[in-house]
Write a protein that holds these residues in place. Sequence first.
Motif, PDB file in Angstrom:
ATOM      1  N   GLU A   1     -13.207  39.558  28.267  1.00 24.08           N
ATOM      2  CA  GLU A   1     -13.790  39.723  26.526  1.00 24.08           C
ATOM      3  C   GLU A   1     -15.525  38.847  26.763  1.00 24.08           C
ATOM      4  O   GLU A   1     -15.722  39.114  27.806  1.00 24.08           O
ATOM      5  CB  GLU A   1     -13.067  38.269  26.131  1.00 24.08           C
ATOM      6  CG  GLU A   1     -13.550  36.472  27.161  1.00 24.08           C
ATOM      7  CD  GLU A   1     -11.914  35.689  25.996  1.00 24.08           C
ATOM      8  OE1 GLU A   1     -11.969  35.760  25.893  1.00 24.08           O
ATOM      9  OE2 GLU A   1     -13.006  34.641  25.900  1.00 24.08           O
ATOM     10  N   TYR A   2     -15.475  39.463  25.910  1.00 29.03           N
ATOM     11  CA  TYR A   2     -16.853  39.433  25.006  1.00 29.03           C
ATOM     12  C   TYR A   2     -17.158  38.843  24.318  1.00 29.03           C
ATOM     13  O   TYR A   2     -16.810  38.236  23.277  1.00 29.03           O
ATOM     14  CB  TYR A   2     -17.257  40.748  24.908  1.00 29.03           C
ATOM     15  CG  TYR A   2     -17.771  41.397  26.035  1.00 29.03           C
ATOM     16  CD1 TYR A   2     -18.742  41.488  26.760  1.00 29.03           C
ATOM     17  CD2 TYR A   2     -15.912  42.147  25.525  1.00 29.03           C
ATOM     18  CE1 TYR A   2     -18.835  42.780  28.060  1.00 29.03           C
ATOM     19  CE2 TYR A   2     -15.906  43.154  27.152  1.00 29.03           C
ATOM     20  CZ  TYR A   2     -17.289  43.369  28.063  1.00 29.03           C
ATOM     21  OH  TYR A   2     -16.934  44.244  29.348  1.00 29.03           O
ATOM     22  N   LEU A   3     -18.140  37.324  23.911  1.00 28.80           N
ATOM     23  CA  LEU A   3     -18.598  36.576  23.335  1.00 28.80           C
ATOM     24  C   LEU A   3     -19.491  37.240  22.235  1.00 28.80           C
ATOM     25  O   LEU A   3     -20.987  37.059  23.178  1.00 28.80           O
ATOM     26  CB  LEU A   3     -18.902  35.460  23.720  1.00 28.80           C
ATOM     27  CG  LEU A   3     -17.618  34.316  23.639  1.00 28.80           C
ATOM     28  CD1 LEU A   3     -17.887  32.802  24.299  1.00 28.80           C
ATOM     29  CD2 LEU A   3     -16.756  34.371  22.708  1.00 28.80           C
ATOM     30  N   ILE A   4     -19.305  37.320  21.385  1.00 22.64           N
ATOM     31  CA  ILE A   4     -20.635  38.243  19.946  1.00 22.64           C
ATOM     32  C   ILE A   4     -21.703  37.250  19.369  1.00 22.64           C
ATOM     33  O   ILE A   4     -20.408  37.013  18.307  1.00 22.64           O
ATOM     34  CB  ILE A   4     -20.287  39.368  19.667  1.00 22.64           C
ATOM     35  CG1 ILE A   4     -19.936  40.488  20.964  1.00 22.64           C
ATOM     36  CG2 ILE A   4     -21.911  40.058  19.476  1.00 22.64           C
ATOM     37  CD1 ILE A   4     -19.324  41.840  20.731  1.00 22.64           C
ATOM     38  N   ALA A   5     -22.944  36.475  19.299  1.00 28.12           N
ATOM     39  CA  ALA A   5     -22.803  35.893  18.590  1.00 28.12           C
ATOM     40  C   ALA A   5     -23.093  36.936  16.645  1.00 28.12           C
ATOM     41  O   ALA A   5     -23.062  38.593  17.247  1.00 28.12           O
ATOM     42  CB  ALA A   5     -24.604  35.654  18.821  1.00 28.12           C
ATOM     43  N   ILE A   6     -23.167  36.443  15.719  1.00 27.77           N
ATOM     44  CA  ILE A   6     -22.736  36.782  14.264  1.00 27.77           C
ATOM     45  C   ILE A   6     -24.017  36.572  13.468  1.00 27.77           C
ATOM     46  O   ILE A   6     -23.916  34.988  13.699  1.00 27.77           O
ATOM     47  CB  ILE A   6     -20.869  36.794  13.552  1.00 27.77           C
ATOM     48  CG1 ILE A   6     -20.122  37.172  14.847  1.00 27.77           C
ATOM     49  CG2 ILE A   6     -21.453  37.018  12.625  1.00 27.77           C
ATOM     50  CD1 ILE A   6     -19.008  36.488  14.309  1.00 27.77           C
ATOM     51  N   ASP A   7     -24.478  37.429  13.196  1.00 29.83           N
ATOM     52  CA  ASP A   7     -25.947  36.866  12.381  1.00 29.83           C
ATOM     53  C   ASP A   7     -24.933  37.261  10.987  1.00 29.83           C
ATOM     54  O   ASP A   7     -25.346  38.825  11.164  1.00 29.83           O
ATOM     55  CB  ASP A   7     -26.973  37.920  12.800  1.00 29.83           C
ATOM     56  CG  ASP A   7     -28.048  37.005  11.453  1.00 29.83           C
ATOM     57  OD1 ASP A   7     -27.923  36.420  10.394  1.00 29.83           O
ATOM     58  OD2 ASP A   7     -29.508  38.041  11.953  1.00 29.83           O
TER      59      ASP A   7
ATOM     60  N   GLU B   1     -22.799  27.491  17.052  1.00 29.19           N
ATOM     61  CA  GLU B   1     -22.606  28.287  16.055  1.00 29.19           C
ATOM     62  C   GLU B   1     -20.802  29.080  16.788  1.00 29.19           C
ATOM     63  O   GLU B   1     -21.036  29.430  17.339  1.00 29.19           O
ATOM     64  CB  GLU B   1     -24.352  29.499  16.392  1.00 29.19           C
ATOM     65  CG  GLU B   1     -24.652  28.499  16.029  1.00 29.19           C
ATOM     66  CD  GLU B   1     -25.141  29.376  14.344  1.00 29.19           C
ATOM     67  OE1 GLU B   1     -24.666  30.071  13.843  1.00 29.19           O
ATOM     68  OE2 GLU B   1     -26.114  28.746  14.059  1.00 29.19           O
ATOM     69  N   MET B   2     -20.863  29.505  15.893  1.00 33.02           N
ATOM     70  CA  MET B   2     -19.402  30.112  15.828  1.00 33.02           C
ATOM     71  C   MET B   2     -19.984  31.801  16.229  1.00 33.02           C
ATOM     72  O   MET B   2     -20.884  32.109  16.208  1.00 33.02           O
ATOM     73  CB  MET B   2     -18.542  30.318  14.630  1.00 33.02           C
ATOM     74  CG  MET B   2     -18.201  28.903  14.072  1.00 33.02           C
ATOM     75  SD  MET B   2     -17.056  28.775  15.299  1.00 33.02           S
ATOM     76  CE  MET B   2     -15.173  29.401  15.313  1.00 33.02           C
ATOM     77  N   ALA B   3     -18.962  32.610  17.301  1.00 34.01           N
ATOM     78  CA  ALA B   3     -18.944  33.495  17.722  1.00 34.01           C
ATOM     79  C   ALA B   3     -18.349  34.232  17.126  1.00 34.01           C
ATOM     80  O   ALA B   3     -16.568  33.965  17.252  1.00 34.01           O
ATOM     81  CB  ALA B   3     -19.487  33.379  19.150  1.00 34.01           C
ATOM     82  N   LEU B   4     -18.382  35.642  17.589  1.00 26.49           N
ATOM     83  CA  LEU B   4     -16.878  36.531  17.679  1.00 26.49           C
ATOM     84  C   LEU B   4     -16.320  36.925  19.436  1.00 26.49           C
ATOM     85  O   LEU B   4     -17.370  37.389  19.957  1.00 26.49           O
ATOM     86  CB  LEU B   4     -17.564  38.005  16.937  1.00 26.49           C
ATOM     87  CG  LEU B   4     -16.544  39.486  16.611  1.00 26.49           C
ATOM     88  CD1 LEU B   4     -15.741  38.664  15.769  1.00 26.49           C
ATOM     89  CD2 LEU B   4     -17.165  40.495  16.132  1.00 26.49           C
TER      90      LEU B   4
ATOM     91  N   LYS C   1      -9.159  43.244  20.347  1.00 23.64           N
ATOM     92  CA  LYS C   1      -8.846  42.445  19.700  1.00 23.64           C
ATOM     93  C   LYS C   1     -10.252  40.887  19.068  1.00 23.64           C
ATOM     94  O   LYS C   1     -10.295  40.478  20.211  1.00 23.64           O
ATOM     95  CB  LYS C   1      -7.431  41.310  19.801  1.00 23.64           C
ATOM     96  CG  LYS C   1      -6.225  42.398  20.010  1.00 23.64           C
ATOM     97  CD  LYS C   1      -5.868  41.784  20.552  1.00 23.64           C
ATOM     98  CE  LYS C   1      -3.915  42.649  20.827  1.00 23.64           C
ATOM     99  NZ  LYS C   1      -2.665  41.835  21.406  1.00 23.64           N
ATOM    100  N   ALA C   2     -10.297  41.586  18.157  1.00 25.33           N
ATOM    101  CA  ALA C   2     -11.997  39.943  18.015  1.00 25.33           C
ATOM    102  C   ALA C   2     -11.183  38.283  16.835  1.00 25.33           C
ATOM    103  O   ALA C   2      -9.925  39.157  16.183  1.00 25.33           O
ATOM    104  CB  ALA C   2     -12.369  40.769  17.122  1.00 25.33           C
ATOM    105  N   HIS C   3     -11.572  37.177  17.649  1.00 23.71           N
ATOM    106  CA  HIS C   3     -11.197  36.103  16.658  1.00 23.71           C
ATOM    107  C   HIS C   3     -12.334  35.552  16.280  1.00 23.71           C
ATOM    108  O   HIS C   3     -13.966  35.643  17.590  1.00 23.71           O
ATOM    109  CB  HIS C   3      -9.970  35.140  17.659  1.00 23.71           C
ATOM    110  CG  HIS C   3      -9.537  36.218  17.607  1.00 23.71           C
ATOM    111  ND1 HIS C   3      -7.739  35.896  17.359  1.00 23.71           N
ATOM    112  CD2 HIS C   3      -8.634  37.362  18.984  1.00 23.71           C
ATOM    113  CE1 HIS C   3      -7.321  36.730  17.783  1.00 23.71           C
ATOM    114  NE2 HIS C   3      -7.330  37.372  18.866  1.00 23.71           N
TER     115      HIS C   3
END
Length: 191
Positions: A130-136, A163-166, A177-179
């Motif tokens: 899985e990957y954690l991606i920062a969201i702007d 900070e939350m992430a995707l 799948k995204a959360h």
Amino acid sequence: MFETDQKTILIVDDDENIRYTYAQLFRQNNFVVVEARDGVEGLDIATSKEVVDVIFTGIVMPRMDGFQLMNALKEYSSTADIPIVVNSHLGREEDRKKALETGAKDFIVQGVTAPIDVVRRVAQSIGVGEYLIAIDLGKYDGTKFAEDHKIETDFKCKKCNEEMALRLKYFREGVFKAHVVCPQCESEQEK
């Protein structure tokens, strides 16, 4: 917890505590775990009929070190393509460079990389992570995304203020799948 479809990881390290700690961690994340005390034992297991999907190896070990193991695995067609992740307790730059040049998928420094990140990086090395991606939220469709999912504009975790992430979890080839999650405390965004 990762959806690894029971992928088998071979943990190779002469330190019993390290093997035990990582074995527990990977079992908790749906891996089948096989252990070896050094490179010779690891090579025997990998070249036997045991199916090994990924190898997580230390470097400094008696009889055969991690680099010798990596080179020996290349000699067998059945093991030449097994992804290898090196777990270094020293974290020396020359070891990182040598590991990657020898074909390691990743180089992890023990004690610096958080346990869940170790599992994530190993899973990514075999394409099931899985990957954690920062969201702007201020760019592109970020504002619309926030509105559609009732996300506050500061996009902070209500529990720990991180900070939350995707989080993208591997589902199948090219599909994730995204959360929206907190990378610190693992809580998911409430709607």
